[in-house]
Design a protein around this motif. Structure first.
Motif, PDB file in Angstrom:
ATOM      1  N   VAL A 191       0.843  -1.182   0.000  1.00  0.00           N
ATOM      2  CA  VAL A 191       0.000   0.000   0.000  1.00  0.00           C
ATOM      3  C   VAL A 191       0.885   1.240   0.000  1.00  0.00           C
ATOM      4  N   THR A 192       0.641   2.115  -0.961  1.00  0.00           N
ATOM      5  CA  THR A 192       1.366   3.381  -1.013  1.00  0.00           C
ATOM      6  C   THR A 192       0.433   4.495  -0.576  1.00  0.00           C
ATOM      7  N   TYR A 193       1.034   5.543  -0.036  1.00  0.00           N
ATOM      8  CA  TYR A 193       0.266   6.662   0.500  1.00  0.00           C
ATOM      9  C   TYR A 193       0.662   7.948  -0.202  1.00  0.00           C
ATOM     10  N   ALA A 246       5.825   8.871   3.268  1.00  0.00           N
ATOM     11  CA  ALA A 246       5.873   7.759   4.220  1.00  0.00           C
ATOM     12  C   ALA A 246       5.173   8.189   5.503  1.00  0.00           C
ATOM     13  N   PRO A 247       4.022   7.594   5.839  1.00  0.00           N
ATOM     14  CA  PRO A 247       3.261   8.013   7.022  1.00  0.00           C
ATOM     15  C   PRO A 247       4.051   7.950   8.323  1.00  0.00           C
ATOM     16  N   ASP A 248       5.006   7.027   8.401  1.00  0.00           N
ATOM     17  CA  ASP A 248       5.770   6.895   9.642  1.00  0.00           C
ATOM     18  C   ASP A 248       6.953   7.856   9.693  1.00  0.00           C
ATOM     19  N   ALA A 249       7.155   8.641   8.622  1.00  0.00           N
ATOM     20  CA  ALA A 249       8.306   9.536   8.586  1.00  0.00           C
ATOM     21  C   ALA A 249       7.933  10.993   8.347  1.00  0.00           C
ATOM     22  N   GLU A 250       6.710  11.245   7.892  1.00  0.00           N
ATOM     23  CA  GLU A 250       6.329  12.614   7.552  1.00  0.00           C
ATOM     24  C   GLU A 250       4.851  12.833   7.829  1.00  0.00           C
ATOM     25  N   ASP A 251       4.529  13.991   8.353  1.00  0.00           N
ATOM     26  CA  ASP A 251       3.146  14.363   8.592  1.00  0.00           C
ATOM     27  C   ASP A 251       2.441  14.557   7.252  1.00  0.00           C
ATOM     28  N   LYS A 252       1.236  14.036   7.113  1.00  0.00           N
ATOM     29  CA  LYS A 252       0.567  14.082   5.814  1.00  0.00           C
ATOM     30  C   LYS A 252       0.177  15.488   5.382  1.00  0.00           C
TER      31      LYS A 252
END
Length: 208
Positions: A39-41, A83-89
């Motif tokens: 899954v990509t975000y 990357a959700p775990d590395a950057e705020d959306k």
């Protein structure tokens, strides 16, 4: 001795069975894990403006040779992967907009929601109201790919080659089909939070 030989064979069978079970379990775990990692975000920023009761959105035409001769169904909200775990959306949405449109958009956006695409990608969309439609495309960052395919030649193409304002009816016609629910959500959100804003746009409600 036959008995020892039989015991050895039995031990081999037990080891084989144990490893076979481990492989099955491992395979199932990897399958579940792959489902998550595949899954990509993407984070998107969707500017909108209401002009004489008509809702307009700012969307982009995708760049590259595949989309160059396509128009309907070849436009997208301005977005980019993160990357959700590395950057705020939210930060990612602003960053991607700057990179792909060449303009830093100010203001406080409203989170519209997460939208799953046919590919499985999740797009987190933020909306930003603009007082007018002066916002325009400046430039986009580029990506490199082999083109023509199999030629061994690599060329650079813009992520998007233009971005424009569309009224909501036209946007529904030109936007990627998987992103049309974003327009639906935007229209419904505005009718709920600020009904007076679109009080002259009742004729647009049939779109959704």
């Amino acid at each position: 001795p036959p008995l020892m030989h039989l015991a050895s064979k039995w031990a081999d069978i037990r080891i084989f069975t144990s490893r076979f079970k481990e492989r099955i379990v491992c395979s199932l775990r990897m399958e579940k894990g792959d489902h998550k990692t595949m899954v990509t975000y993407s984070a998107a920023l969707l500017p909108y403006s209401v002009n004489e009761g008509v809702l307009n959105v700012f969307i982009a035409h995708m760049g590259g040779p595949f989309w160059s001769r396509k128009n309907k169904g070849a436009w997208s909200v301005v977005k980019g992967e993160y990357a959700p775990d590395a950057e705020d959306k939210e930060a990612a949405a602003f960053r991607e907009f700057k990179e792909e449109v060449g303009v830093s958009l100010g203001g406080t956006p409203l989170f519209l929601g997460d939208f799953k695409q046919p590919s499985g990608k999740i797009i987190s969309v933020f909306i930003s109201r603009q007082n007018d439609m002066s916002l325009s495309f400046v430039s986009s960052n580029e990506f490199e790919m082999e083109w023509p395919k199999g030629s061994g030649n690599f060329q650079s193409f813009p992520e998007i080659d233009k971005a424009e304002w569309f009224n909501i009816a036209s946007a529904k016609e030109y936007l990627l089909k998987g992103q049309i629910p974003i327009l639906t959500a935007l229209f419904k959100e505005l009718r709920k939070t600020d009904p007076s804003l679109l009080e002259e746009a009742d004729e647009q409600s049939y779109l959704f």
